[in-house]
Design a protein around this motif. Sequence first.
Motif, PDB file in Angstrom:
ATOM      1  N   UNK A 273      86.686 -33.005  17.627  1.00  0.00           N
ATOM      2  CA  UNK A 273      86.476 -31.739  19.655  1.00  0.00           C
ATOM      3  C   UNK A 273      84.926 -31.647  20.071  1.00  0.00           C
ATOM      4  N   UNK A 274      84.467 -31.520  20.976  1.00  0.00           N
ATOM      5  CA  UNK A 274      83.770 -31.229  21.462  1.00  0.00           C
ATOM      6  C   UNK A 274      83.559 -29.394  21.989  1.00  0.00           C
ATOM      7  N   UNK A 275      83.661 -28.517  22.437  1.00  0.00           N
ATOM      8  CA  UNK A 275      83.686 -27.254  22.952  1.00  0.00           C
ATOM      9  C   UNK A 275      82.895 -27.107  24.371  1.00  0.00           C
ATOM     10  N   UNK A 276      83.721 -27.609  25.612  1.00  0.00           N
ATOM     11  CA  UNK A 276      82.693 -27.826  27.052  1.00  0.00           C
ATOM     12  C   UNK A 276      83.145 -26.349  27.641  1.00  0.00           C
ATOM     13  N   UNK A 277      83.557 -25.386  27.179  1.00  0.00           N
ATOM     14  CA  UNK A 277      83.335 -24.136  27.735  1.00  0.00           C
ATOM     15  C   UNK A 277      84.131 -22.743  26.876  1.00  0.00           C
ATOM     16  N   UNK A 278      83.421 -21.703  26.739  1.00  0.00           N
ATOM     17  CA  UNK A 278      83.703 -20.774  25.654  1.00  0.00           C
ATOM     18  C   UNK A 278      85.469 -20.320  26.128  1.00  0.00           C
ATOM     19  N   UNK A 279      86.234 -19.361  24.882  1.00  0.00           N
ATOM     20  CA  UNK A 279      85.357 -19.493  23.851  1.00  0.00           C
ATOM     21  C   UNK A 279      85.601 -20.293  22.902  1.00  0.00           C
ATOM     22  N   UNK A 280      84.018 -19.457  21.712  1.00  0.00           N
ATOM     23  CA  UNK A 280      84.132 -20.606  21.159  1.00  0.00           C
ATOM     24  C   UNK A 280      84.614 -20.366  19.348  1.00  0.00           C
ATOM     25  N   UNK A 281      85.885 -19.904  19.653  1.00  0.00           N
ATOM     26  CA  UNK A 281      85.738 -18.462  18.183  1.00  0.00           C
ATOM     27  C   UNK A 281      86.633 -19.526  17.326  1.00  0.00           C
ATOM     28  N   UNK A 282      86.900 -19.001  16.216  1.00  0.00           N
ATOM     29  CA  UNK A 282      87.761 -19.401  15.508  1.00  0.00           C
ATOM     30  C   UNK A 282      88.417 -17.456  14.940  1.00  0.00           C
ATOM     31  N   UNK A 283      89.771 -17.888  15.727  1.00  0.00           N
ATOM     32  CA  UNK A 283      90.450 -16.575  15.375  1.00  0.00           C
ATOM     33  C   UNK A 283      91.733 -16.277  13.747  1.00  0.00           C
ATOM     34  N   UNK A 284      91.397 -15.767  13.304  1.00  0.00           N
ATOM     35  CA  UNK A 284      92.347 -15.455  12.028  1.00  0.00           C
ATOM     36  C   UNK A 284      93.395 -14.706  11.895  1.00  0.00           C
ATOM     37  N   UNK A 285      95.096 -15.693  12.179  1.00  0.00           N
ATOM     38  CA  UNK A 285      96.402 -14.155  12.826  1.00  0.00           C
ATOM     39  C   UNK A 285      96.291 -13.720  11.358  1.00  0.00           C
ATOM     40  N   UNK A 286      96.525 -12.780  10.729  1.00  0.00           N
ATOM     41  CA  UNK A 286      96.820 -11.969   9.363  1.00  0.00           C
ATOM     42  C   UNK A 286      98.389 -10.994  10.017  1.00  0.00           C
ATOM     43  N   UNK A 287      99.217 -11.778   9.182  1.00  0.00           N
ATOM     44  CA  UNK A 287     100.176 -10.344   9.347  1.00  0.00           C
ATOM     45  C   UNK A 287     101.110 -10.155   8.092  1.00  0.00           C
ATOM     46  N   UNK A 288     101.403  -9.060   7.427  1.00  0.00           N
ATOM     47  CA  UNK A 288     101.831  -8.425   6.314  1.00  0.00           C
ATOM     48  C   UNK A 288     103.098  -9.395   5.625  1.00  0.00           C
ATOM     49  N   UNK A 289     102.948 -10.308   4.737  1.00  0.00           N
ATOM     50  CA  UNK A 289     104.079 -11.041   4.144  1.00  0.00           C
ATOM     51  C   UNK A 289     104.110 -12.157   5.049  1.00  0.00           C
TER      52      UNK A 289
END
Length: 560
Positions: A273-289
């Motif tokens: 894939x190629x980004x055409x618009x933002x946001x261009x982030x990699x988001x880590x979702x961390x939760x206990x267990x």
Amino acid sequence: MQFRYKYYGESTVDDRATEQAFSLAPDTLRPPTHFEGVLRRDSHAHLVFREALSALHSVVVSDLRVRGRDPAAYQAWLQANEAQLLASFMARAQSLKAQAADIRAELSQLRDRKAALLAPFFKARKRYFDWLYQANRDAWFVLDPVITVHPERLLFEAFSQDESSYCAVSIRHDVFDRVGEMACGTTNIDYSASLFEQFQKIRDYKATRFAVDPSGFTVRTADDPAFREEKIDLPDSWVRGFLQVSSAMTLPATVLELHPMDLHNLCSLLRQRKERAGPRSLRFELAPGQPARMVLEPWNIELTARRSAIVGAPLSEPRSVRLWGRRRLLTLERLIALATRVRVHLLGSGMPSFWVVEMGDVTVTLGLSGWTANDWSAAGRFDLLQARHEVSEPAKLAVAQALQSCWLATPAELAQRTGLAQADVDAAMTLWVQAGRAIFDLPTGRYAWRELAREPLPLETLRFASPEEAAALALVHARGVRLGGLRREGARTLIEGTVKERDRAFTPRLTLNADQQLQDAQCSCNFYSQNKLRRGPCAHMLALRQLAQPRLDDNADRGA
């Protein structure tokens, strides 16, 4: 800042049908450093060695800065001639329309013969750019890579041209069958594009000999024509960036262990894939267990890393961390098939991250700044997040001598060797890291002695180049800082106060961890509102920290 090197001869490769021998020429102006060994053939040592150095090369030549054309000269010319051009055009408008119709008809005829007419030109242009690519590629290497010979390993380090990526390749001596003598130390090696291409020819059916050649140190006269001197004038930002990487490695982080397939899936999606618009982030979702979830924006594609785990203390509450400049992770693609474990050190949203890929006896560490345009030197001042504990000069020298004697050690081992308190050892090592004399090794959690330059670096222009730290010192001297409260909550220390600057009052609040490192902070100033801690603490936080430091030291001495 000028760096001077003196090599005896050049790095050479002897490539035969059954053997390949690499002889790297070290800097003879540095203390003698040499190593010689043959890659073992009873494992994947050849493949791992080749791919690790290829990743290092990818970082060295990386330059993702956006370069647009400078319109200043055109705008100046247009402003001076706009009226005349407009009047001339209006006078000739009708005749120009007739000429345009004739030209369009002529171009329509030429378009049919374009392929035959322009084919020789396209071929000649391709040959020219192929030649230019090979002829000028040596210029990509801003600085010859730094290599350190330790009793247990070889360490290669390099920095990208855009100063946003750092790579370290650690190779344990178990990869080699050692031959010859070894002298520990740090040096620069004569490195070129042709040498890198020879690394690509490493195969397991050939015996591969690798040597940091000691012959240059045995030459007695400097008049030998084989001596070759190089002088490279580097900007302070390059050196400062190297120091900021070392400082960021010692900061507290959330360490996430991933399976190599998780990294493969991430790189595969980025390739598709190629980004055409933002946001261009990699988001880590961390939760206990729960297993970690990686979300690719703006598509919101979610990857669940079911075999992931938090290393160290478990999370007490859910956490979300966003990283930018994620396409720099494609540097690690070649390593995925050989990786046994991948660890990600997350400092926070928009903060640097470190990706450690382990391949048995070879480890590659990729350090990425908060985002590609946010290079390590200009925007990251992570040395200011370190503990500001004062330590005496004899204590600093004792810690340095203890580390030099063993080359690699944990803070606890250094405290035991020197008989100093752990806080004094940590403060001393922070100073040596910021001076470029030592580095923190993330995979093992140990400090290593590594001198970035032959001569001491000018810290007055490198470490204290931050305007925030200078402003903080001025606020303290002007008596504009008031300490409102200092209390302990478990292992954390909370500091509150007010800072008066001109006609305004600001209210910084600091949270320190058990090692007196800045873990979190808030302030009512504009600098914090725009940047949070991504560009380091503001001047008001630093001023409050400096004022509170004596009380912190007293509490530490009393064990409070």
